[in-house]
Design an enzyme around this catalytic site. Structure first.
Site, PDB file in Angstrom:
ATOM      1  N   MET A 151       0.831  -1.218   0.000  1.00  0.00           N
ATOM      2  CA  MET A 151       0.000   0.000   0.000  1.00  0.00           C
ATOM      3  C   MET A 151       0.865   1.268   0.000  1.00  0.00           C
ATOM      4  SD  MET A 151      -2.728  -1.459   2.780  1.00  0.00           S
ATOM      5  CE  MET A 151      -1.415  -2.207   3.772  1.00  0.00           C
ATOM      6  N   GLN A 184     -11.036   2.995   0.444  1.00  0.00           N
ATOM      7  CA  GLN A 184     -10.709   4.299   1.021  1.00  0.00           C
ATOM      8  C   GLN A 184     -11.587   5.390   0.422  1.00  0.00           C
ATOM      9  OE1 GLN A 184      -6.568   4.787   0.048  1.00  0.00           O
ATOM     10  NE2 GLN A 184      -5.826   3.859   1.946  1.00  0.00           N
ATOM     11  N   THR A 218       2.071   1.451   5.960  1.00  0.00           N
ATOM     12  CA  THR A 218       1.421   2.619   5.369  1.00  0.00           C
ATOM     13  C   THR A 218       0.886   3.474   6.501  1.00  0.00           C
ATOM     14  OG1 THR A 218      -0.618   3.328   4.252  1.00  0.00           O
ATOM     15  CG2 THR A 218      -0.549   1.079   5.008  1.00  0.00           C
ATOM     16  N   ASN A 219       1.028   4.787   6.367  1.00  0.00           N
ATOM     17  CA  ASN A 219       0.480   5.683   7.390  1.00  0.00           C
ATOM     18  C   ASN A 219      -1.041   5.724   7.342  1.00  0.00           C
ATOM     19  OD1 ASN A 219       2.778   7.532   8.752  1.00  0.00           O
ATOM     20  ND2 ASN A 219       3.379   7.059   6.655  1.00  0.00           N
ATOM     21  N   THR A 220      -1.596   5.869   6.131  1.00  0.00           N
ATOM     22  CA  THR A 220      -3.033   6.072   6.000  1.00  0.00           C
ATOM     23  C   THR A 220      -3.844   4.945   6.627  1.00  0.00           C
ATOM     24  OG1 THR A 220      -2.760   7.357   3.967  1.00  0.00           O
ATOM     25  CG2 THR A 220      -4.919   6.365   4.345  1.00  0.00           C
ATOM     26  N   CYS A 275       3.568   9.825   4.849  1.00  0.00           N
ATOM     27  CA  CYS A 275       3.150   8.850   3.844  1.00  0.00           C
ATOM     28  C   CYS A 275       4.409   8.121   3.432  1.00  0.00           C
ATOM     29  CB  CYS A 275       2.493   9.533   2.649  1.00  0.00           C
ATOM     30  SG  CYS A 275       2.120   8.386   1.303  1.00  0.00           S
ATOM     31  N   THR A 276       4.355   6.807   3.406  1.00  0.00           N
ATOM     32  CA  THR A 276       5.586   6.044   3.203  1.00  0.00           C
ATOM     33  C   THR A 276       6.216   6.276   1.835  1.00  0.00           C
ATOM     34  OG1 THR A 276       4.188   4.128   2.614  1.00  0.00           O
ATOM     35  CG2 THR A 276       5.026   4.242   4.869  1.00  0.00           C
ATOM     36  N   GLU A 277       5.421   6.728   0.850  1.00  0.00           N
ATOM     37  CA  GLU A 277       5.989   6.987  -0.478  1.00  0.00           C
ATOM     38  C   GLU A 277       6.736   8.313  -0.574  1.00  0.00           C
ATOM     39  OE1 GLU A 277       3.156   3.839  -1.001  1.00  0.00           O
ATOM     40  OE2 GLU A 277       2.812   5.855  -0.205  1.00  0.00           O
TER      41      GLU A 277
END
Length: 231
Positions: A10, A52, A83-85, A196-198
């Site tokens: 994710m 989501q 994933t943060n979200t 956000c991990t990205e």
């Protein structure tokens, strides 16, 4: 070393960074040919993103809870949601298993506090920046959290989903993120959480006049610390 369970995919772009970091940090700590003991459950992000967007968080949480149960059955001793979200459903995931969940916001807040900072900017998806599940968790550690204005939030969110999650890294977007960071600093942010991990694929220390807190790297380091804590 205990076995780290990863709920990933994710997106897989950032999950790949988790895998690399876990192994690099383990080799750094133990030397030689050592690598991390881990198991990965990688979901189909398209399915999660649809849930989501529709606000069907409980259903998305059940998908991740199923992943957590599979990881526990595979021998995981601790879990990461990569994933943060999706930490919006962290409690639902944690309740599904007896294996401890290492919460990403807690590890991030600990790093901010260790740096002696109290007021931070937060970049992430619109869900992370606008809802309380993440901001409130950081605030619970005594932090004041600032987010970009509405146009800034829209830009940050769009770049994540339309570029970074697809492996696209554009200089124009890096420049735009720099402007958003500068705006947060102008409002008093002492540091900026890359929530956000990205985002770590796009910006780094050179892009900010204040310290950045890269949540993927912080989460991975905390996981290795926990996995090696018992010797």
């Amino acid at each position: 070393m205990r076995t780290i369970g990863l709920i990933g995919g994710m997106s897989w772009e950032s999950t790949a960074q988790y895998y690399r970091l876990l192994n690099e940090l383990t080799r750094e700590r133990l030397g030689g040919l050592h690598s991390a003991k881990c198991v990965l459950y990688s979901v189909d992000f398209a399915e999660i993103e649809r849930l989501q967007a529709a606000g069907r968080w409980a259903e998305a949480g059940e998908v991740l809870a199923g992943a957590a149960r599979a990881l526990a059955a595979a021998g995981a001793d601790l879990l990461l949601i990569c994933t943060n979200t999706m930490h919006k459903v962290a409690d639902q995931v944690a309740a599904a298993v007896d294996v401890p969940l290492l919460h990403l916001a807690d590890t991030t807040a600990a790093a901010v506090r260790a740096a002696g900072l109290r007021r931070v900017g937060l970049l992430g998806t619109a869900f992370t920046m606008e809802q309380d599940f993440y901001r409130g968790r950081l605030a619970g550690h005594g932090l004041e959290v600032l987010v970009p204005d509405a146009p800034g939030r829209e830009l940050v969110h769009r770049v994540i989903y339309q570029e970074l999650c697809l492996g696209v890294v554009r200089e124009e977007s890096r420049a735009a993120y720099r402007e958003v960071i500068a705006g947060l600093v102008a409002r008093g942010a002492e540091g900026v959480v890359l929530g956000c991990t990205e985002i770590e694929l796009l910006v780094g220390p050179a892009d900010s006049p204040v310290p950045l807190f890269p949540t993927t790297a912080l989460h991975a380091r905390a996981a290795v610390d926990a996995a090696l804590a018992d010797g």
